[in-house]
Scaffold this active site. Sequence first.
Site, PDB file in Angstrom:
ATOM      1  N   GLU A  25      12.973  -2.820  -6.703  1.00 49.93           N
ATOM      2  CA  GLU A  25      12.212  -2.921  -7.958  1.00 49.93           C
ATOM      3  C   GLU A  25      13.077  -2.656  -9.175  1.00 49.93           C
ATOM      4  OE1 GLU A  25       8.159  -1.807  -8.812  1.00 49.93           O
ATOM      5  OE2 GLU A  25       8.043  -0.950  -6.804  1.00 49.93           O
ATOM      6  N   GLY A  64       0.862  -1.193   0.000  1.00 54.62           N
ATOM      7  CA  GLY A  64       0.000   0.000   0.000  1.00 54.62           C
ATOM      8  C   GLY A  64       0.883   1.222   0.000  1.00 54.62           C
TER       9      GLY A  64
END
Lengths: 377, 377, 395, 395
Positions: free
Chosen positions: D245, D128
Amino acid sequence: MQFGLSESQQILKDTAHKFFAGESPVAAVRKAMETETAYDAALWTKLAEQGFTGIIAPEEFGGMGLGKVELILLMEEAGYALLPGPFFSTVALAGTVIDACGSPEQKKKYLERIAAGQARATVALVESAGSWDTQGLKISSAGNKLTGTKLFVTDAAVADFIVVVARDGVFVADAKAPGLHIEPMKGMDLARKIYSVEFKDTPAEALGNPRGLAGALNVATAGLCAEMTGGMQRTLELTVAYAKTRKQFGKPIGIFQAVQHLCADMYLETESSRSATYYAAWALEENTPDAAASVSVAKMYASDAARNVGNRGIQVHGGMGFTWENDIHLYYRRAKASETMLGDATFHRERIARRIIDEASSGNKKERPRQAALASR
Amino acid sequence: MQFGLSESQQILKDTAHKFFAGESPVAAVRKAMETETAYDAALWTKLAEQGFTGIIAPEEFGGMGLGKVELILLMEEAGYALLPGPFFSTVALAGTVIDACGSPEQKKKYLERIAAGQARATVALVESAGSWDTQGLKISSAGNKLTGTKLFVTDAAVADFIVVVARDGVFVADAKAPGLHIEPMKGMDLARKIYSVEFKDTPAEALGNPRGLAGALNVATAGLCAEMTGGMQRTLELTVAYAKTRKQFGKPIGIFQAVQHLCADMYLETESSRSATYYAAWALEENTPDAAASVSVAKMYASDAARNVGNRGIQVHGGMGFTWENDIHLYYRRAKASETMLGDATFHRERIARRIIDEASSGNKKERPRQAALASR
Amino acid sequence: MDLNLSPDEIKFRDELRTWLSAHAPTDWDERREESMESRFEYLKRWQRKLYEGGWAGISWPKEYGGRGASLMEQVIFWQEMALAQAPPLANVLGLGIIGPTIIAFGTEAQKKRHLAKILSAEEIWCQGFSEPDAGSDLANVRCEARLDGDHYVVNGQKVWNSYGWAAHWCELVVRTDPNVPKHKGLTVLLVDMKTPGVEVRPLRQMTGETEFNELFFHDVRIPVTNVVGKVNEGWGVAMGTLMHERGTFGAGLQITYRRNMERLIDLAKTTERNGRPASEDPVIRQKLAQCYAEIEIMRCNQMRAFSRINATGVPGPEGSIQKIFWSELNQRFQQVAQEVMGPYGQLEAGDDHAIDNGMWAYGYLRSRGNTIEAGTSEIQRNIIGHFVLGLPKSY
Amino acid sequence: MDLNLSPDEIKFRDELRTWLSAHAPTDWDERREESMESRFEYLKRWQRKLYEGGWAGISWPKEYGGRGASLMEQVIFWQEMALAQAPPLANVLGLGIIGPTIIAFGTEAQKKRHLAKILSAEEIWCQGFSEPDAGSDLANVRCEARLDGDHYVVNGQKVWNSYGWAAHWCELVVRTDPNVPKHKGLTVLLVDMKTPGVEVRPLRQMTGETEFNELFFHDVRIPVTNVVGKVNEGWGVAMGTLMHERGTFGAGLQITYRRNMERLIDLAKTTERNGRPASEDPVIRQKLAQCYAEIEIMRCNQMRAFSRINATGVPGPEGSIQKIFWSELNQRFQQVAQEVMGPYGQLEAGDDHAIDNGMWAYGYLRSRGNTIEAGTSEIQRNIIGHFVLGLPKSY
């Protein structure tokens, strides 16, 4: 797996960088380009003393016997410095062709002199059709005598001998041979002069292994890509420096995204060109199955990127970028000349297409993709 | 010389704008696109009441008898509203072909019903090769009976009759004719459905003047370009509005040049597409020598511009532009479908090349350039 | 919408066309090797001829010796000039920018002194506007003028000046009040280039040409009677001046582009590519067609813009799309030309193998300036974003 | 410079390759029509198999159940997975991002509670992070957590959440101090998705899929023991997370691109264009070759970047060129695919005429998200401009 420079490679690159910055600063480049040949004999002597003229010539012929990666690192720094004169023509082009096509005796005769800095040379290939495709050449020898005209021959006026690519072989002609006539052409690159070379029953020596030509031209092309990458790097640095100091509307222009993103794109293209070029050099060195294709990938990309980087660099400089006194146009001019040299982007795209479309076996979908070679060794 | 709308043209455009905004707002478009045919009968009745279904049909067949410029103004507003259903297929495509290729009796039979809003129609042209080039068609009639399959036929499921372009002529088949079978295809444009239409010994009526086809398709293409321009205009407006209100880093994102210049490019492309489309419509109306070329110029440009405007619009919207609830993707989907419809940019570039390279008389350099026609009348 | 010329417009065009075919010289192209000075004398003679024929200052009111031509007639004028391949005008700044400025803002004495000599090319004019530190930031003028009795004393520098070496007069923007915000303290002066302290230095461009100059002002004394408009209100005078640059002058450009395009197509037919004419190569064909289409769209955009100006009276910020379009189109076109010509494209004037005596190498290099001169592409996109689309000011 | 694999790397690769050829399922592609839930159960089983084989969490330290693989081994892992066309991992965020975050910043209790279940896919994780008003402005988080005894009470909204509908746990970034500058008052919480007040709503994308979700938090009570790292120092925790990432996960991407490319070449050979295969059309050939070259360059750029990370230990801002390159390349590639396929390109899944069951229409639309997700192209260019080139911050 290590896609970075080894310590000795990094030292070579740094040494070359410092050498060119010290011995051939841009003021010297401007002086050389105002001369008829852009050749500086004193500089040549120093290049030879550094061993640069023999960078990839085998040790048995007086060279350093280094690899393709080392060659392109040197060429990259030469490009960064906009090195004037016949270094590329002599070492990356003529030297490479002689090394690939010559017999041991011929290498001794020609390559050794190049490596020692005693001779300058070049390659004459393009004819009036303007193409780098060796398939379409018209000039052929008749009893080892050449007749016809070659165009866009770099540095011919300062060459001691000229390697001539003909329909039926690869030849070496002495620059003073009878019937050989050199006329300057007026190209855009002021620091590397071009010439038309006319042959009339000119005696020439056939190189023993003409089949080596394609491979040698691939090495030269990788070298040219490296030179172009170095030019992009310098253009990028000049431009970023300008964007930091030039003020408009009370701020450095680099703060405006329109300008900053032009710089970011220049960086992306420069780095990408470098990656492609380094890979091509390694693939040539290792003789991988995709070596030829990787050279075309690098030249295709560099041809477009060098122009785009120049366009963006001039744009960021605004009016200053359009002046003669600003160095950026010198790089831009070389980028345009190099764009078509050894084949432009369209030429190399078609070369790639032949490989990936026509030569790839169709319907063989389960074949492991070739690019995995990197991870598959 | 006046390259702006006349008062009556401006009134027509404004009226259409208001009509579509009131009768077919985007909520209604979304409702229609969820249906199988995207056809709203009530809306169609209102279109007919406005006279829009007869906008260019001659008055003798119940139409308004207006010109090509008026047609494209209406199509532009329809594009702005993303009008769902068979309006383009019926009026700009089938109606135009029947008007150009039909005999007076055939126009009475078909065009009058279109103009009155009593019939919907479409044109079936593309075959499995996927090309809009009428030269390469394979289906031909045998004793006025058609056999074969047409693909990418817009709005076929709600058409009362289908105009079929065959190798040996242009035909009209009743949608309920024996052997005619319609299957939905799943295209990207949700508001204009496409279909495959299969014919098996289907009786069809040959139109009297098939040579009119090329001209009619040019008119339809100009209409499509106008619809695309309207879609670009709406995409631009949605995007600029978003860029003014959406805040990041404490500022409306439109203040950042990276965003603002995307909007400026969208504006440039939208206006340029409009200019090219208006000119094409006028050239068709006046039957100038460059009319066909001007249509290709407009479609070539609009095909690329509509996609680029959509790409930029989505990018400026960020994540929001990637959601289903945001309207921008509905325009983007239509832009992609329209990009290939009636020939993509590559197709039209080659059409232009034929005209400017192959048909232009070589060596006739002193000939006055054609584009001076504007100033030469 | 009616793109046909009106009867009046046809009459104007026919009259001009007849005159041009009788009087426009056809040997301008052949004079490329002559000295700059000799070429400029030629252009002055040509403008004199236009003046005598009644074709100089066509947009000027009749009372000032002009023709009072409508906007569309001006468009026709530049198109016909381009079609006839007539030489350019020697006093193009005087006619297009400075004359109209004097007419709009000048005193009676200034009008009397200057206008007729602008028309006849007896006196050539240049502009002193750009400065080293005022490129895109036009209001950042530093060249200062200090009041000393009934003279202003000017000190400072200007760059990107055209025709300065040939000019008799200069329309100069100076700062007369350094204590107010940038736009406010500027004044426009008419400067006799022979005034002591004015120095013109050629500025060499990347093309090798000295198309532009730098101007230096050292204690240059200019009479206060040479102020145009009001003191400290020079920004409005200068902006009114710049608006003219976005006017009809560009109407001939698309005709020039079209001629270049036709020449390139001819070259493609005779250039070999993979053993056949380049014009038969599908890749080249796509690129040529794209260029053709863009030139067509430039024409249509221009015509729409002129019609809009005709209707509203003033050129709007939409003019920025014209600037972006013609400049970036020419850069794309020059690159396509290079791709058609291959290595021959790089050959400059004086090389026997150069196509069209190096015009393409020159055109390629020169085109880089297009997106910088007369407002960079970045500035034009700012103008569109802010003034046309209403986005917040981004700089 | 040595692009050959080292003996250790070869050993790793051969071992993995052998394992994959024995265990990787080959029927994943055929399951496109199944329900999202059924497909996800399949992926969980697949990850369980990887875990049992010792191939889950390969970059994690051995003490936490990982393999302690080197960076190059991670690269090899993703490449081999792509080469084997193995299905994706169910718990890709848990393995690649959240697990490493817990290892780096978590308490012993958190490590004990969570790590093993992440590896085995027994518990699926989501993130989130993004909010409606915090898109490119990542620090502008508003979802708030108020301390109430030994719990935080969370209220707010998150968007662009992946896997939320399937997740058991969420790594949530919340604002714990609204009175300090944006970056400073953030905290990372581990949130059990079954806690009362957590709501997951699917978010439909322009592709028609619901790849992403919105998360809503209404008075959600989270024990303070679930804070990762220190309170109000969540920015550093989250940034460390995001850096992952840009890591090796993308190494498989060029292999996927290459496979798409080869498929497109096959299609071009069977697609008609002007009466011959599109693969013989010089215009198409140029475009295919350009795509091929760009994929190659993406590969080389990636390999250079991995080598640099290997040498320096951390991914640098140069990673931004990877992001720009793969995203914009994929958009160009998808457009070329559309040009090859002509009108067929627009056909979506479920149409009998659609090529590869609509994968190309989907790929075209989906690619628009590439330059937005994981940092827009504009943000990436800002990063290059400021952090790599040293230009002033532009936003």
